[in-house]
Enzyme design. Structure first.
Site, mmCIF file in Angstrom:
data_model
loop_
_atom_site.group_PDB
_atom_site.id
_atom_site.type_symbol
_atom_site.label_atom_id
_atom_site.label_comp_id
_atom_site.label_asym_id
_atom_site.label_seq_id
_atom_site.Cartn_x
_atom_site.Cartn_y
_atom_site.Cartn_z
ATOM 1 N N GLU A 38 -19.114 -9.325 -4.200
ATOM 2 C CA GLU A 38 -18.070 -8.498 -4.828
ATOM 3 C C GLU A 38 -16.986 -8.186 -3.809
ATOM 4 O O GLU A 38 -17.171 -8.396 -2.614
ATOM 5 C CB GLU A 38 -18.700 -7.209 -5.367
ATOM 6 C CG GLU A 38 -19.323 -6.365 -4.269
ATOM 7 C CD GLU A 38 -20.234 -5.258 -4.813
ATOM 8 O OE1 GLU A 38 -20.927 -5.486 -5.816
ATOM 9 O OE2 GLU A 38 -20.229 -4.173 -4.210
ATOM 10 N N LYS A 80 -14.633 -6.309 -1.177
ATOM 11 C CA LYS A 80 -14.794 -5.174 -0.267
ATOM 12 C C LYS A 80 -13.532 -4.329 -0.406
ATOM 13 O O LYS A 80 -12.440 -4.729 0.010
ATOM 14 C CB LYS A 80 -14.967 -5.647 1.168
ATOM 15 C CG LYS A 80 -15.187 -4.485 2.126
ATOM 16 C CD LYS A 80 -15.636 -4.973 3.488
ATOM 17 C CE LYS A 80 -15.981 -3.822 4.408
ATOM 18 N NZ LYS A 80 -14.916 -2.833 4.573
ATOM 19 N N CYS A 111 26.404 5.777 4.099
ATOM 20 C CA CYS A 111 27.764 5.268 3.873
ATOM 21 C C CYS A 111 28.363 6.035 2.702
ATOM 22 O O CYS A 111 27.778 6.106 1.624
ATOM 23 C CB CYS A 111 27.702 3.767 3.556
ATOM 24 S SG CYS A 111 29.174 3.148 2.709
ATOM 25 N N CYS A 129 31.318 0.134 -2.033
ATOM 26 C CA CYS A 129 30.550 -0.645 -1.069
ATOM 27 C C CYS A 129 29.693 -1.684 -1.800
ATOM 28 O O CYS A 129 28.871 -1.338 -2.654
ATOM 29 C CB CYS A 129 29.654 0.289 -0.244
ATOM 30 S SG CYS A 129 28.651 -0.563 0.979
ATOM 31 N N CYS A 173 30.999 -2.216 4.501
ATOM 32 C CA CYS A 173 32.344 -1.930 3.983
ATOM 33 C C CYS A 173 33.248 -1.210 4.985
ATOM 34 O O CYS A 173 34.422 -0.988 4.707
ATOM 35 C CB CYS A 173 32.259 -1.141 2.686
ATOM 36 S SG CYS A 173 31.717 0.553 2.935
ATOM 37 N N LYS A 181 -15.065 -10.740 5.996
ATOM 38 C CA LYS A 181 -13.722 -10.176 5.929
ATOM 39 C C LYS A 181 -12.629 -11.237 5.902
ATOM 40 O O LYS A 181 -12.800 -12.344 6.391
ATOM 41 C CB LYS A 181 -13.498 -9.259 7.138
ATOM 42 C CG LYS A 181 -14.523 -8.140 7.225
ATOM 43 C CD LYS A 181 -13.920 -6.785 7.081
ATOM 44 C CE LYS A 181 -13.308 -6.295 8.366
ATOM 45 N NZ LYS A 181 -12.828 -4.920 8.227
ATOM 46 N N CYS A 187 29.944 2.006 8.172
ATOM 47 C CA CYS A 187 29.069 1.148 7.367
ATOM 48 C C CYS A 187 29.297 -0.313 7.772
ATOM 49 O O CYS A 187 30.438 -0.789 7.726
ATOM 50 C CB CYS A 187 29.373 1.335 5.889
ATOM 51 S SG CYS A 187 28.517 0.139 4.847
ATOM 52 N N TYR A 190 -20.068 1.159 -6.718
ATOM 53 C CA TYR A 190 -20.770 -0.113 -6.532
ATOM 54 C C TYR A 190 -22.225 0.004 -6.127
ATOM 55 O O TYR A 190 -22.889 -1.013 -5.927
ATOM 56 C CB TYR A 190 -20.040 -0.996 -5.515
ATOM 57 C CG TYR A 190 -19.663 -0.267 -4.237
ATOM 58 C CD1 TYR A 190 -18.347 0.083 -3.996
ATOM 59 C CD2 TYR A 190 -20.622 0.078 -3.294
ATOM 60 C CE1 TYR A 190 -17.987 0.770 -2.851
ATOM 61 C CE2 TYR A 190 -20.273 0.765 -2.141
ATOM 62 C CZ TYR A 190 -18.955 1.102 -1.929
ATOM 63 O OH TYR A 190 -18.606 1.774 -0.805
ATOM 64 N N ASP A 221 -10.828 -1.523 0.110
ATOM 65 C CA ASP A 221 -10.347 -0.841 1.302
ATOM 66 C C ASP A 221 -9.858 0.557 0.923
ATOM 67 O O ASP A 221 -8.666 0.818 0.833
ATOM 68 C CB ASP A 221 -9.223 -1.657 1.946
ATOM 69 C CG ASP A 221 -8.987 -1.238 3.370
ATOM 70 O OD1 ASP A 221 -9.788 -0.441 3.903
ATOM 71 O OD2 ASP A 221 -7.998 -1.704 3.963
HETATM 72 S S1 IVH Z 1 -21.918 -1.743 0.119
HETATM 73 C C1 IVH Z 1 -25.355 -0.287 2.707
HETATM 74 N N1 IVH Z 1 -19.925 -2.651 -1.293
HETATM 75 O O1 IVH Z 1 -17.132 -0.827 3.287
HETATM 76 C C2 IVH Z 1 -24.274 -1.005 1.994
HETATM 77 N N2 IVH Z 1 -19.440 -1.292 0.589
HETATM 78 O O2 IVH Z 1 -17.668 -1.416 6.196
HETATM 79 C C3 IVH Z 1 -23.265 -0.053 1.553
HETATM 80 N N3 IVH Z 1 -17.064 -0.878 0.921
HETATM 81 O O3 IVH Z 1 -18.181 2.264 4.313
HETATM 82 C C4 IVH Z 1 -21.951 -0.592 1.398
HETATM 83 N N4 IVH Z 1 -16.370 -2.023 -0.808
HETATM 84 O O4 IVH Z 1 -17.295 2.243 1.994
HETATM 85 C C5 IVH Z 1 -20.286 -1.918 -0.228
HETATM 86 N N5 IVH Z 1 -18.237 -3.488 -2.658
HETATM 87 C C6 IVH Z 1 -18.631 -2.759 -1.606
HETATM 88 C C7 IVH Z 1 -17.702 -2.112 -0.774
HETATM 89 C C8 IVH Z 1 -18.143 -1.388 0.322
HETATM 90 C C9 IVH Z 1 -16.017 -1.281 0.219
HETATM 91 C C10 IVH Z 1 -16.958 -0.040 2.137
HETATM 92 C C11 IVH Z 1 -17.961 1.050 2.253
HETATM 93 C C12 IVH Z 1 -18.399 1.035 3.691
HETATM 94 C C13 IVH Z 1 -17.575 -0.009 4.320
HETATM 95 C C14 IVH Z 1 -18.431 -0.766 5.289
#
Ligand code: IVH
Length: 693
Positions: A132, A134, A443, A449, A430, A334, A427, A246, A136
């Site tokens: 799935e 990750k 300006c 302008c 112009c 990543k 500016c 998740y 941010d």
């Molecule tokens: S699983 C023990 N799934 O990534 C496993 N983490 O670098 C628990 N994160 O602090 C994490 N998306 O907050 C998991 N689909 C995902 C995630 C995820 C983002 C974050 C999580 C964690 C960080 C780890």
């Protein structure tokens, strides 16, 4: 506190039994209906009713609760946004540790991980993985007791974090009550998810900060993390956040055989889960998945920084165990980083639609996360000074989604670095003399302008405004330079025959643009207000205006008092708005647009609340221009005034403060020094960067 779940017969306290049954039942039904529609709208994105109908139900519930306050429960949909700011967050232990993830950008590490898993499972068993995105964002633990949200805790150090429950309750995708249609609520349930801020909201929010001379957030993640740590939940409610869930950290009395079953349960309890969760069984499938996601990354409205690979079988997870830091059964694969180091080759100036001169860094081109970057915005002269950026410096840059790349910091000063960059006095487009307004340099040639007209056209067609496909920067430049468009309304006169004459246009693209423009003749009121480029009116203010006045004519005719009567609209905004419409040239430009058959849609008027922090007065010499301090206070919901009265909540006194200080002391109004003011500002989510502080 006694909590009641929807199926709990003791849901209403005994003294409520004197109420007629129909009222109790109606309240219960309204809550169930509102919860169901919120779920359909926010989580499933398939609403069954419109906003107006939803508002009607909501108001009916509000009305009944006002009449019978004993019926109010903390889980009622009307109770999401609490009214009282907290003074600090409590530190609490997680139900189960929130571990981190082992992570790598290298495919070999994924292969190695796979081999380790195979070995641990023994020969003959092929592992199955859940893969799935990750996300941010900011990690959060959600705890439900008997189906009721009782706690939301930041990750902290993994064992304990801060309880930010009041803030998380304001996020519409977090159910206050678990859905129990499909699956009963466990006695105790702890889930893990990620608080996300959408990139588009982030960009608009930062824009607002910068327009007020405040420091922008570095990323949607920082902004989301900042939002959930606001002491006043009403401020959290203003930033549109989402939570994607998740992981089941703990579920009393429930056992899942596999993670995929846990995710199914999370869905059934009414949460949003990450998009596109798949099960795979080989590194090749993982690579393909990761590559596909990386390619689409820029089109997503939220940040992801890789994919997460987790063993699906929970018994096998148990067998593999964890280090103190991360589980052995999962890893993050990543994407290439979005930060790079490069050199500023030149700094020059760009003039935008409002005439603001923005310093821009021309960079030695560098590939950042798959996109070549050669330009970055430096925001304004204060920002330049704060970061001390000069030509020939080596700098770290970063990009987030489609947002313009930013310069994070100087990594190494160039040997032959230039002197400090000076803003021009005229500016560059112009030649008109510029003036300063707070941190901005502007300006003054509003109507003459060319750069400003180009900017107005691009803004008019931009995504948050009328969203006109094909009306980008290049086209706007051509339209202005060839003289085809001399005011916004002129866009509606364009004919395909004229456009085909322009470079880069063919018959098809020419008629497509004309049609795209014509199709926006009945715009959404909020979008139309944004499109006009009224100073101070961004996404949030436009929405407030649309929802408070209902029609364009009413907004245009509104006087300052009527505007200021609305929460969230202060004197500066009301002045900007009435000033905009009072200006003859603006009025003529707006009339011309309306005369071309543009009819903004009307909206139903609803009431909405923004915080009101009271009026502050500044006096004496403070370390920043007074207007910066005033706008900072107003940007978090406060008001400001030039004179002290009984209504003043505090006076900020700098050096040599005179009569206002005396008056404050006489009236017993609290007097703060500038540091105390900064602390207060921070409490409400605002900030001002001041050298040496
Ligand atoms: S699983 C023990 N799934 O990534 C496993 N983490 O670098 C628990 N994160 O602090 C994490 N998306 O907050 C998991 N689909 C995902 C995630 C995820 C983002 C974050 C999580 C964690 C960080 C780890």
């Amino acid at each position: 506190m006694r909590r009641y779940s929807p199926s709990d017969p003791a849901r209403f306290p005994a003294d409520a039994v004197t109420l007629p049954d129909e009222i109790v039942r109606e309240v219960e039904e309204l809550r169930a209906e509102l919860n169901r529609h919120a779920f359909l709208y926010y989580v499933e994105a398939r609403p069954e009713i419109g906003d107006a109908e939803y508002d009607r139900l909501y108001r009916r519930l509000q009305e009944l609760e006002e009449r019978h306050p004993e019926l109010v429960t903390p889980e009622s949909p009307t109770q999401r946004v609490g009214a009282t700011p907290q003074d600090r967050f409590e530190t609490v232990r997680h139900v189960a540790p929130m571990l981190s993830l082992d992570s790598s950008e290298k495919s070999e590490d994924v292969e190695r991980f796979h081999e380790r898993v195979r070995k641990a499972l023994g020969t003959g068993v092929e592992p199955r993985y859940i893969v799935e995105p990750k996300l941010d964002g900011a990690s959060i633990e959600l705890v439900y007791e008997d189906g009721v949200l009782v706690r939301a805790v930041t990750r902290g150090n993994g064992r304990e974090g801060e309880s930010v429950t009041e803030n998380i309750r304001t996020i519409p995708t977090v159910p206050l009550l678990l859905r129990t249609e499909v699956r009963p609520a466990p006695k105790l349930l702890a889930l893990r998810g990620e608080v996300m801020m959408y990139i588009s909201d982030f960009a608009a929010f930062n824009q607002g900060l910068m327009e007020h001379g405040l420091e922008p957030y570095a990323s949607p993640r920082n902004s989301a993390a900042g939002a959930i740590r606001q002491l006043d939940p009403r401020l959290t409610a203003q930033r549109r956040l989402d939570v994607l869930v998740y992981d089941v950290l703990a579920a009393e009395g429930v056992t899942f055989g596999a993670d995929s079953a846990g995710i199914e349960a999370i869905r059934e309890w009414g949460f949003r889960v990450p998009d596109r969760i798949v099960t795979v069984s080989s590194p090749e499938e993982i690579f393909a998945y990761q590559a596909a996601y990386e390619e689409e990354r820029d089109e997503l409205d939220y940040e992801i920084d890789g994919v997460v690979i987790k063993l699906d079988d929970l018994a096998a997870r148990q067998a593999m165990g964890a280090t103190s830091h991360h589980p052995r059964w999962a890893m993050a694969y990543k994407f290439a980083p979005r930060q790079e180091v490069t050199v500023i080759e030149k700094i020059d100036i760009q003039v935008g639609r409002t005439g603001v001169l923005t310093p821009v860094a021309w960079l030695r081109p560098v590939v950042v996360g798959g996109v070549t970057v050669s330009r970055a915005s430096l925001h304004n002269r204060e920002e330049l000074r704060r970061k001390d950026l000069r030509e020939h410096d080596t700098v770290r840059i970063q990009r987030a989604g489609d947002v313009i790349p930013q310069v994070v910091e100087v990594v190494e000063k160039g040997e032959n670095r230039s002197g400090p960059f000076e803003m021009p006095t005229e500016c560059p487009v112009c030649g008109t003399a510029v003036y300063e307004d707070g941190p901005r340099t502007i300006c003054a040639n509003r109507w003459g302008c060319a750069a400003q007209l180009k900017g107005r056209i691009v803004h008019f067609g931009s995504r948050a405004a009328l969203d006109i496909e094909g009306l980008g920067e290049e086209t706007a430049n051509l339209l202005v330079e060839t003289g085809l468009v001399t005011e916004l309304a002129g866009l509606f006169d364009l004919r395909p025959e004229q456009l085909v004459e322009l470079e880069g246009f063919a018959e098809k693209s020419a008629s497509a643009l004309v049609e795209a423009i014509a199709s926006k003749r009945t715009p959404d009121l909020q979008r139309f207000l944004i499109a006009l480029g009224i100073p101070e009116v961004g996404v949030t203010v436009a929405r407030t205006l649309a929802e408070s006045f209902g029609s364009f004519a009413a907004i245009r005719a509104a006087e300052r008092e009527a505007l200021e009567a609305i929460d969230g609209i202060g004197p500066r905004m009301s002045e900007a708005i009435t000033g905009f419409f009072a200006d003859e040239r603006n009025a003529a430009a707006v009339d011309a647009i309306l005369a071309h058959g543009v009819e903004p849609e009307e909206v139903e008027v609803v009431s909405m609340g923004l915080p009101e922090l009271g009026t502050a007065v500044f006096t004496g010499a403070i370390p920043v221009p007074r207007v910066v301090a005033e706008t900072a206070w107003r940007s978090v919901g406060g008001k400001t005034s030039g004179s002290v009265s009984k209504k003043t909540v505090f006076v900020v006194a700098g050096e040599n403060a005179g009569s206002k200080l005396e008056k404050a002391e006489k009236l017993g109004v609290p007097v703060l020094d500038f540091d105390e003011f900064l602390a207060k500002l921070r409490e409400h989510g605002g900030s001002i960067e001041v050298d040496g502080i």
